[in-house]
Motif scaffolding. Structure first.
Motif, short mmCIF file in Angstrom:
data_model
loop_
_atom_site.label_atom_id
_atom_site.label_comp_id
_atom_site.label_asym_id
_atom_site.label_seq_id
_atom_site.Cartn_x
_atom_site.Cartn_y
_atom_site.Cartn_z
N VAL A 156 47.87 -97.24 -4.01
CA VAL A 156 47.42 -97.39 -5.40
C VAL A 156 48.64 -97.46 -6.33
N VAL A 157 49.59 -96.56 -6.11
CA VAL A 157 50.81 -96.54 -6.92
C VAL A 157 51.54 -97.87 -6.80
N SER A 158 51.66 -98.37 -5.58
CA SER A 158 52.35 -99.64 -5.35
C SER A 158 51.65 -100.78 -6.09
N PHE A 159 50.34 -100.82 -6.02
CA PHE A 159 49.57 -101.88 -6.70
C PHE A 159 49.81 -101.82 -8.21
N LEU A 160 49.72 -100.64 -8.80
CA LEU A 160 49.88 -100.51 -10.25
C LEU A 160 51.31 -100.79 -10.68
N GLN A 161 52.28 -100.45 -9.85
CA GLN A 161 53.67 -100.79 -10.17
C GLN A 161 53.86 -102.30 -10.17
N THR A 162 53.21 -102.97 -9.23
CA THR A 162 53.27 -104.43 -9.20
C THR A 162 52.64 -105.02 -10.45
N GLU A 163 51.63 -104.35 -10.98
CA GLU A 163 50.97 -104.81 -12.21
C GLU A 163 51.76 -104.42 -13.46
N ASN A 164 52.99 -103.94 -13.28
CA ASN A 164 53.92 -103.63 -14.37
C ASN A 164 53.61 -102.33 -15.09
N PHE A 165 53.16 -101.33 -14.37
CA PHE A 165 52.99 -99.98 -14.92
C PHE A 165 54.02 -99.06 -14.27
N ILE A 166 54.61 -98.20 -15.08
CA ILE A 166 55.49 -97.15 -14.57
C ILE A 166 54.62 -95.93 -14.31
N MET A 167 54.59 -95.46 -13.06
CA MET A 167 53.71 -94.37 -12.67
C MET A 167 54.49 -93.07 -12.56
N ARG A 168 54.06 -92.04 -13.31
CA ARG A 168 54.69 -90.72 -13.28
C ARG A 168 53.60 -89.66 -13.27
N SER A 169 54.00 -88.40 -13.17
CA SER A 169 53.03 -87.30 -13.21
C SER A 169 53.59 -86.18 -14.06
N VAL A 170 52.69 -85.33 -14.57
CA VAL A 170 53.08 -84.16 -15.35
C VAL A 170 52.17 -83.01 -14.94
N ASP A 171 52.76 -81.83 -14.68
CA ASP A 171 51.94 -80.69 -14.26
C ASP A 171 51.46 -79.91 -15.48
N ALA A 172 50.48 -79.06 -15.24
CA ALA A 172 49.84 -78.33 -16.34
C ALA A 172 50.80 -77.39 -17.05
N ILE A 173 51.68 -76.71 -16.30
CA ILE A 173 52.60 -75.75 -16.91
C ILE A 173 53.54 -76.46 -17.89
N THR A 174 54.10 -77.59 -17.44
CA THR A 174 55.00 -78.36 -18.31
C THR A 174 54.26 -78.88 -19.52
N MET A 175 53.04 -79.35 -19.31
CA MET A 175 52.28 -79.93 -20.40
C MET A 175 51.89 -78.86 -21.43
N ILE A 176 51.48 -77.69 -20.96
CA ILE A 176 51.10 -76.61 -21.87
C ILE A 176 52.31 -76.11 -22.65
N ARG A 177 53.47 -76.06 -21.97
CA ARG A 177 54.68 -75.55 -22.62
C ARG A 177 55.30 -76.57 -23.58
N ASP A 178 55.39 -77.82 -23.12
CA ASP A 178 56.14 -78.82 -23.89
C ASP A 178 55.27 -79.90 -24.52
N GLY A 179 54.00 -79.94 -24.17
CA GLY A 179 53.13 -81.00 -24.67
C GLY A 179 53.17 -82.23 -23.78
N ILE A 180 52.41 -83.25 -24.16
CA ILE A 180 52.37 -84.50 -23.42
C ILE A 180 53.73 -85.19 -23.57
N PRO A 181 54.31 -85.72 -22.48
CA PRO A 181 55.61 -86.41 -22.61
C PRO A 181 55.56 -87.52 -23.65
N ALA A 182 56.62 -87.63 -24.42
CA ALA A 182 56.68 -88.62 -25.49
C ALA A 182 56.64 -90.04 -24.96
N THR A 183 57.02 -90.23 -23.69
CA THR A 183 57.02 -91.57 -23.10
C THR A 183 55.67 -92.00 -22.56
N ALA A 184 54.66 -91.14 -22.65
CA ALA A 184 53.35 -91.44 -22.07
C ALA A 184 52.60 -92.44 -22.94
N ASP A 185 52.27 -93.59 -22.37
CA ASP A 185 51.40 -94.56 -23.05
C ASP A 185 49.94 -94.30 -22.69
#
Length: 477
Positions: free
Chosen positions: A192-221
């Motif tokens: 799935v990741v490979s398919f979406l990367q081919t479709e020109n999406f950058i695929m990343r992940s964020v865990d709950a602890i980081t998100m609760i502490r720092d918020g949603i990453p600024a680079t997230a579309d």
């Protein structure tokens, strides 16, 4: 003497035969010269490997940027299939050129395109335009099924990979997708990741602890929120709501909540007027399921997300154990909810999964089809510059790589088009994969019944009738 010879039939026939042979030779030479000028070839392969689809040709006709397709392979070992396909691209567009590089002779050239610490495998294709490039490795060009008897090619995606990579390096539309983790969410499979990367999406992940502490990453579309094993913490739900309330984009891929509700997940979805059902959809319509009513084949509802898919003849999606996206009683006036996928009118919901009967049971099952299994939501609150956009899919298996053995890349293509809509991009390119030979023909239950009825009913009766008519005619002749 000459007149006497001409009157001889053998002389005349011999002269005529010689003239016809000379004419045939001249015609053969002329046809070959003419064919050489046209540079026309015919694809006689069973899978039409060298014939570009109309989608590829239409896109290449609009290409106004130079692109180089480079095949990486030791000199003398280039696979003729790869070479012929690249030549087909070059002959289709004057903006495309081809090159061949031996990694042993040109190690510096090859290494500049390799990721840190990695090597580019033989028979990879580098698609390059200006400073942009994509590397297509052989494993991306074919989907394999591994079993004790060996590897079997399920689908061939050479054209899809090359055309979408050309689209990627020339159009430059890139969006970053963050999958939100930390509550037992299942990570995306590599395919799935490979398919979406081919479709020109950058695929990343964020865990709950980081998100609760720092918020949603600024680079997230786009946020990708899949079914958690346990409910989200309240702080995680609050972060997601804040992101969405500020014009964020998100895709929810959720399973039906048969085993119990998830209050904080429900709270986020309810803010935009929807909830995931607590039943699994059964669709008895033979045109809307494969083998069993819980293996549904949803209909594509008219929407911008579905335009590239509707254009494909017999575009089929496959969802198992899918639920419904239900509209709540409290929907804001600024919120619009549009259907993307629906069931047939005869579909019903099943809450008791121990009940094996495929039939509807009054008082136990939930009626009310057609159900919505995927929806697009737009919220246009007046006090913000950008609309909030959400896609909700009530079936986690739309992201399962196993669906490729049933409907190819169709499920992934639907997800990619939904993400393009969320990112504000134009419709993407959907190039169907090729299925080698005729090893598998996917039919819905209605089509299977029709073929079985013809084979076991109409054909034997027609054969018997024809035999009786022939016998009667001969008997009375």
């Amino acid at each position: 003497m000459k007149l006497a010879q001409w009157k001889d039939k053998r002389f005349r026939y011999g002269t005529f035969s010689t003239a016809m042979m000379l004419l045939a030779v001249l015609l053969f030479v002329f046809v070959n010269l003419f064919a050489g000028e046209l540079n026309r070839t015919w694809d006689l392969t069973q899978d039409q490997l060298f014939t570009l689809s109309q989608q590829s040709r239409d896109f290449l006709a609009t290409l106004d940027t130079d692109v180089t397709l480079t095949l990486i392979a030791p000199t003398g070992t280039e696979d003729p299939i790869f070479v012929a396909l690249l030549e087909e691209y070059a002959s289709t567009s004057s903006h495309i050129s081809t090159a061949f590089r031996d990694p042993m002779v040109n190690p510096g050239f090859v290494q500049q395109f390799a990721a840190a610490g990695d090597a580019i495998p033989s028979h990879s294709i580098i698609v390059q335009s200006g400073t942009q490039h994509r590397v297509i490795t052989p494993d991306l060009m074919a989907s394999l099924s591994r079993n004790p008897q060996g590897e079997t090619i399920i689908t061939i995606a050479m054209e899809r990979q090359i055309t979408t990579s050309i689209h990627s390096v020339t159009r430059g539309e890139i969006a970053t997708v963050y999958q939100v983790m930390g509550s037992g969410e299942r990570p995306l499979e590599a395919e799935v990741v490979s398919f979406l990367q081919t479709e020109n999406f950058i695929m990343r992940s964020v865990d709950a602890i980081t998100m609760i502490r720092d918020g949603i990453p600024a680079t997230a579309d786009i946020l990708l929120l899949s079914t958690p094993q346990w409910d989200w913490p309240a702080e995680k739900a609050d972060r997601i709501l804040t992101f969405l309330d500020n014009g964020g984009r998100a895709m929810f891929v959720m399973s039906p909540q048969v085993t119990g509700r998830l209050p904080n997940v429900d709270r986020v979805l309810a803010a935009y007027g929807v909830r995931i059902s607590d039943f699994v959809i059964m669709d008895p319509d033979p045109r809307q399921h494969i083998m069993l009513p819980m293996f549904t084949v949803p209909q594509l509802y008219p929407h911008e997300v579905n335009l590239p898919l509707v254009a494909q003849n017999r575009m089929t999606l496959f969802l198992s154990m899918v639920g419904a996206v239900e509209t709540t009683d409290m929907v804001r006036a600024t919120t619009t909810i549009d259907r993307l996928l629906i069931t047939s009118v005869s579909a019903f919901g099943r809450t008791d999964l121990q009940l094996e009967s495929p039939l509807y049971h009054e008082g136990i099952d939930v009626g009310g089809g057609p159900f919505t299994t995927a929806a697009a939501i737009t919220d246009s609150t007046f006090d913000r510059m950008i609309d909030t956009q959400i896609v909700v899919i009530a079936g986690i298996d739309i992201l399962a790589s196993g669906s490729r053995e049933v409907v190819g890349d169709n499920n992934f293509a639907f997800v990619a088009n939904a993400m393009r809509w969320l990112a504000g991009q134009g419709p993407g390119l959907f190039i169907p994969t090729r299925t080698p030979g005729v090893s598998r023909l996917q039919l819905n239950q209605f089509e299977a019944n029709m073929i079985a009825g013809f084979a076991m009913g109409v054909l034997p009766v027609a054969t018997l009738t024809a035999g009786m008519l022939i016998w009667l005619r001969r008997r009375h002749s």
